[in-house]
Motif scaffolding. Structure first.
Motif, PDB file in Angstrom:
ATOM      1  N   SER A 184       0.834  -1.212   0.000  1.00  0.00           N
ATOM      2  CA  SER A 184       0.000   0.000   0.000  1.00  0.00           C
ATOM      3  C   SER A 184       0.860   1.250   0.000  1.00  0.00           C
ATOM      4  O   SER A 184       0.523   2.248  -0.651  1.00  0.00           O
ATOM      5  CB  SER A 184      -0.923  -0.008   1.222  1.00  0.00           C
ATOM      6  OG  SER A 184      -1.747  -1.158   1.235  1.00  0.00           O
TER       7      SER A 184
ATOM      8  N   ILE B 193       0.823   4.414  -2.588  1.00  0.00           N
ATOM      9  CA  ILE B 193       0.628   5.803  -2.162  1.00  0.00           C
ATOM     10  C   ILE B 193       1.763   6.681  -2.659  1.00  0.00           C
ATOM     11  O   ILE B 193       1.565   7.821  -3.087  1.00  0.00           O
ATOM     12  CB  ILE B 193       0.509   5.870  -0.625  1.00  0.00           C
ATOM     13  CG1 ILE B 193      -0.761   5.146  -0.162  1.00  0.00           C
ATOM     14  CG2 ILE B 193       0.507   7.312  -0.141  1.00  0.00           C
ATOM     15  CD1 ILE B 193      -0.875   5.012   1.340  1.00  0.00           C
TER      16      ILE B 193
ATOM     17  N   TYR C 106       1.215   7.489  -6.221  1.00  0.00           N
ATOM     18  CA  TYR C 106       0.119   8.467  -6.357  1.00  0.00           C
ATOM     19  C   TYR C 106       0.612   9.881  -6.045  1.00  0.00           C
ATOM     20  O   TYR C 106       0.317  10.831  -6.778  1.00  0.00           O
ATOM     21  CB  TYR C 106      -1.025   8.092  -5.415  1.00  0.00           C
ATOM     22  CG  TYR C 106      -2.157   9.091  -5.412  1.00  0.00           C
ATOM     23  CD1 TYR C 106      -3.186   9.003  -6.353  1.00  0.00           C
ATOM     24  CD2 TYR C 106      -2.202  10.126  -4.478  1.00  0.00           C
ATOM     25  CE1 TYR C 106      -4.227   9.914  -6.355  1.00  0.00           C
ATOM     26  CE2 TYR C 106      -3.240  11.042  -4.489  1.00  0.00           C
ATOM     27  CZ  TYR C 106      -4.244  10.938  -5.425  1.00  0.00           C
ATOM     28  OH  TYR C 106      -5.265  11.853  -5.428  1.00  0.00           O
TER      29      TYR C 106
END
Length: 208
Positions: A156, A160, A163
């Motif tokens: 994860s 992130i 992103y």
């Protein structure tokens, strides 16, 4: 009376100066944009911006990193992060394998001790008590479970990261840092009702 005249003239002078600076700044900005456009990087005024047509969207960056770890970072132009991403996965994988291997060893030993078959006990742990064997088994099981959670958390985290890189890619990437002081006029909320006149002031602008 002369005090009000002087204040009015000062106020008028400040307004004219501010307006002139704004027009001059706008004119310079338009001229620079016309003359200094590049294919991958555009210069606007004294600030550099990356051309968004050469970049990926944050949503695509997340999806690419979810499918293939490091793909989003590579498309963001941060190729040096790809070895770090896979290094993290290798570290989590080794931590999992270590704890899973010893968990199986002590799980088997604890099952043998519960069955009472002393002949099948591991001679390497013959001096350890049953409670120590059970506690060690639980210790490695907890660490193995933490490794699984760490894998999910790291996956994860790299999504992130992709992103954020894609989201920040169109922001100002220049090294320009400037502080500008210019005259301005502060108009209080009730200035129009005659309760308070506009106040001349100095405006401090910090450009990061």
């Amino acid at each position: 009376m002369s005090k009000y005249v002087i204040s009015a003239l000062l106020l008028l002078f400040l307004v004219i100066q501010v307006r002139a600076q704004e027009l001059d700044s706008l004119s310079n900005k338009v001229m620079r944009e016309k003359s200094d456009l590049g294919p991958a990087i555009k210069e606007r005024g004294n600030t550099l911006f990356r051309d968004s047509s050469k970049l990926q969207s944050p949503q695509k960056a997340v999806m690419r990193s979810a499918i293939i770890p490091g793909w989003g970072q590579w498309r963001n132009g941060k190729w040096w992060k790809v070895p770090l991403v896979y290094g993290g996965y290798v570290g989590v994988g080794l931590y999992y394998e270590f704890n899973q291997r010893y968990y199986k060893i002590f799980l088997k030993e604890s099952q043998v001790r519960k069955s009472g078959n002393e002949a099948a006990q591991n001679p390497d742990y013959k001096f350890a008590s049953d409670e120590q064997i059970y506690n060690t088994k639980d210790f490695y099981r907890r660490n193995r479970d933490l490794a699984i959670l760490g894998f999910i958390a790291f996956h994860s985290l790299q999504m992130i990261d992709a992103y954020i890189d894609a989201k920040m890619a169109t922001f100002d990437v220049s090294d320009n840092l400037s502080i500008k002081i210019q005259p301005s006029v502060y108009t209080p909320m009730y200035a129009g009702s005659g309760l308070q006149a506009p106040v001349p002031m100095l405006k401090l602008s910090i450009k990061l």
